[in-house]
Enzyme design. Structure first.
Site, PDB file in Angstrom:
ATOM      1  N   ASP A  20       0.829  -1.214   0.000  1.00 30.43           N
ATOM      2  CA  ASP A  20       0.000   0.000   0.000  1.00 30.43           C
ATOM      3  C   ASP A  20       0.863   1.265   0.000  1.00 30.43           C
ATOM      4  OD1 ASP A  20      -2.363   1.395  -0.023  1.00 30.43           O
ATOM      5  OD2 ASP A  20      -2.688   1.261   2.140  1.00 30.43           O
ATOM      6  N   ARG A  33      -0.793   9.260  -9.733  1.00 31.77           N
ATOM      7  CA  ARG A  33      -0.807   8.034  -8.921  1.00 31.77           C
ATOM      8  C   ARG A  33      -0.160   6.851  -9.656  1.00 31.77           C
ATOM      9  NH1 ARG A  33      -4.169   7.399  -4.758  1.00 31.77           N
ATOM     10  NH2 ARG A  33      -4.392   5.216  -5.296  1.00 31.77           N
ATOM     11  N   ASN A  68     -10.959  -2.650  -5.279  1.00 31.10           N
ATOM     12  CA  ASN A  68     -10.180  -1.728  -6.126  1.00 31.10           C
ATOM     13  C   ASN A  68     -10.804  -1.527  -7.511  1.00 31.10           C
ATOM     14  OD1 ASN A  68      -6.972  -2.840  -4.787  1.00 31.10           O
ATOM     15  ND2 ASN A  68      -8.150  -1.034  -4.230  1.00 31.10           N
ATOM     16  N   ARG A  71     -12.159   1.973  -8.287  1.00 29.26           N
ATOM     17  CA  ARG A  71     -11.292   3.137  -8.557  1.00 29.26           C
ATOM     18  C   ARG A  71     -11.575   3.692  -9.957  1.00 29.26           C
ATOM     19  NH1 ARG A  71      -5.424   2.373  -5.695  1.00 29.26           N
ATOM     20  NH2 ARG A  71      -6.266   1.836  -3.651  1.00 29.26           N
ATOM     21  N   ARG A 188       2.224  -4.781   6.224  1.00 31.84           N
ATOM     22  CA  ARG A 188       1.471  -3.748   5.526  1.00 31.84           C
ATOM     23  C   ARG A 188       2.302  -2.486   5.467  1.00 31.84           C
ATOM     24  NH1 ARG A 188      -4.754  -2.372   4.775  1.00 31.84           N
ATOM     25  NH2 ARG A 188      -4.450  -0.585   3.408  1.00 31.84           N
ATOM     26  N   ILE A 195      -6.826  -4.340   7.685  1.00 31.69           N
ATOM     27  CA  ILE A 195      -6.596  -5.558   6.905  1.00 31.69           C
ATOM     28  C   ILE A 195      -7.114  -5.408   5.474  1.00 31.69           C
ATOM     29  CG2 ILE A 195      -7.189  -8.046   6.817  1.00 31.69           C
ATOM     30  CD1 ILE A 195      -5.278  -7.268   9.079  1.00 31.69           C
TER      31      ILE A 195
HETATM   32  C1  IPE Z   1      -5.364  -2.686  -0.039  1.00 31.10           C
HETATM   33  O1  IPE Z   1      -5.051  -1.369  -0.259  1.00 31.10           O
HETATM   34  C2  IPE Z   1      -5.435  -3.422  -1.344  1.00 31.10           C
HETATM   35  C3  IPE Z   1      -4.151  -3.660  -1.979  1.00 31.10           C
HETATM   36  C4  IPE Z   1      -2.983  -3.348  -1.495  1.00 31.10           C
HETATM   37  C5  IPE Z   1      -4.225  -4.323  -3.251  1.00 31.10           C
HETATM   38  P1  IPE Z   1      -6.180  -0.248  -0.422  1.00 31.10           P
HETATM   39  O2  IPE Z   1      -5.465   1.045  -0.635  1.00 31.10           O
HETATM   40  O3  IPE Z   1      -7.162  -0.648  -1.448  1.00 31.10           O
HETATM   41  O4  IPE Z   1      -6.888  -0.297   1.009  1.00 31.10           O
HETATM   42  P2  IPE Z   1      -7.772   0.785   1.744  1.00 31.10           P
HETATM   43  O5  IPE Z   1      -8.807   1.243   0.777  1.00 31.10           O
HETATM   44  O6  IPE Z   1      -6.858   1.911   2.141  1.00 31.10           O
HETATM   45  O7  IPE Z   1      -8.315   0.077   2.941  1.00 31.10           O
HETATM   46  C1  IPE Z   2      -1.525   0.257  -3.324  1.00 26.80           C
HETATM   47  O1  IPE Z   2      -1.324   1.630  -3.375  1.00 26.80           O
HETATM   48  C2  IPE Z   2      -1.782  -0.343  -4.672  1.00 26.80           C
HETATM   49  C3  IPE Z   2      -3.159  -0.827  -4.892  1.00 26.80           C
HETATM   50  C4  IPE Z   2      -4.109  -0.804  -4.011  1.00 26.80           C
HETATM   51  C5  IPE Z   2      -3.482  -1.373  -6.185  1.00 26.80           C
HETATM   52  P1  IPE Z   2      -2.539   2.643  -3.375  1.00 26.80           P
HETATM   53  O2  IPE Z   2      -2.917   2.927  -4.775  1.00 26.80           O
HETATM   54  O3  IPE Z   2      -3.633   2.172  -2.504  1.00 26.80           O
HETATM   55  O4  IPE Z   2      -1.844   3.929  -2.736  1.00 26.80           O
HETATM   56  P2  IPE Z   2      -2.474   4.914  -1.650  1.00 26.80           P
HETATM   57  O5  IPE Z   2      -2.946   4.086  -0.522  1.00 26.80           O
HETATM   58  O6  IPE Z   2      -3.584   5.643  -2.336  1.00 26.80           O
HETATM   59  O7  IPE Z   2      -1.331   5.798  -1.275  1.00 26.80           O
HETATM   60 MG    MG Z   3      -4.065   2.396  -0.561  1.00 30.03          MG
END
Ligand code: IPE
Ligand code: IPE
Ligand code: MG
Length: 248
Positions: A20, A33, A68, A71, A188, A195
């Site tokens: 993450d 991003r 996801n 998004r 994490r 989680i």
């Molecule tokens: C968890 O990260 C999913 C992955 C790392 C693939 P997210 O960024 O989606 O989680 P939340 O939304 O902050 O809980």
């Molecule tokens: C984790 O990084 C990758 C995926 C969930 C696919 P994020 O895209 O969630 O990055 P943040 O949490 O917005 O910084």
């Molecule tokens: Mg994230």
């Protein structure tokens, strides 16, 4: 810390990672991003290589959750492309390293070409005997449990399974992770204390390691640090310290 500094005792057999913080990493640099996701792929390579060298047996990477999909479409599309590129570019290296690639999640929701690539990657490395690299794609822990419940119910309805015989082992056998031990260590990145629907059943007694380091900055050194921290933990599985020292 270098690989040789790590004690080979008490290594985690199975490490699971919630990768993450890509978006925040990019935002901190006033970049889109998607740039964070691209740089994050170098972390994926680094963590796979470190874990394989250390002797970790299973590495489960949370790459894309069922949630996801919600998004923005451009980001989802970019992530699909990254997965495809990763498989295209890396599958030969993984194969040479004797790594067996598996996936968990609804991979049939991938675009056709990415799906075909993923399938051929799995096929190619199927008989490898080294580390198992388990990629969670369109994965959700609740969705996984629902899927298992449905399968079990169908078998019971067909008379193939006695409902009275349903126990933890039976449920575990119907999860994507049926052939794997539960994770010993869950990492994490980016500091979030949650989680996010990852491996809900399997992490009942997993040691957690949360770091503020954002995923694109999480490389070999950070991986080793997490493993070293794991090696200091005392796992009690509900028992008392005294019981553990008697059994030791
Ligand atoms: C968890 O990260 C999913 C992955 C790392 C693939 P997210 O960024 O989606 O989680 P939340 O939304 O902050 O809980
Ligand atoms: C984790 O990084 C990758 C995926 C969930 C696919 P994020 O895209 O969630 O990055 P943040 O949490 O917005 O910084
Ligand atoms: Mg994230």
């Amino acid at each position: 810390m270098k690989i040789n500094d790590l004690s080979r005792e008490n290594l985690p057999r199975h490490i699971a990672v919630i990768m993450d913080g890509n978006g925040r990493w990019a935002k901190n640099r006033s970049m889109p991003r998607i740039h964070g996701h691209q740089v994050g792929m170098d972390s994926v390579r680094a963590v796979i290589s470190t874990c394989a060298q250390v002797g970790v047996e299973y590495l489960s990477l949370y790459a894309f959750s069922v949630q996801n999909w919600l998004r923005p479409e451009t980001e989802v599309r970019a992530l699909m492309l990254l997965l495809k590129t990763f498989i295209q570019k890396e599958i030969d290296n993984l194969h040479r390293a004797n790594i067996r690639v598996t996936t968990m999640g609804e991979i049939d929701r991938l675009p056709r070409d990415a799906y075909e690539l993923a399938r051929s990657g799995l096929e190619k490395t199927r008989d490898n005997t080294g580390m198992v690299l388990n990629i969670a794609w369109s994965y959700g822990g609740r969705e996984e449990i629902v899927r298992a419940a449905k399968e079990i119910a169908c078998k019971a309805a067909r008379g193939e399974l006695d409902p009275a015989a349903i126990d933890e082992r039976c449920v575990a056998r119907h999860l994507y992770t049926a052939d794997m031990p539960d994770p010993d260590l869950l990492i994490r990145t980016s500091g979030e204390m949650r989680i996010s629907n990852f491996l809900l059943w399997q992490i009942a007694y997993t040691e957690m390691y949360v770091t503020d380091v954002l995923w694109p900055d999480f490389r070999e050194e950070e991986t080793l640090r997490a493993i070293a921290e794991y090696q200091t933990r005392k796992r009690r599985f509900g028992r008392t310290d005294e019981q553990l020292s008697v059994n030791a």
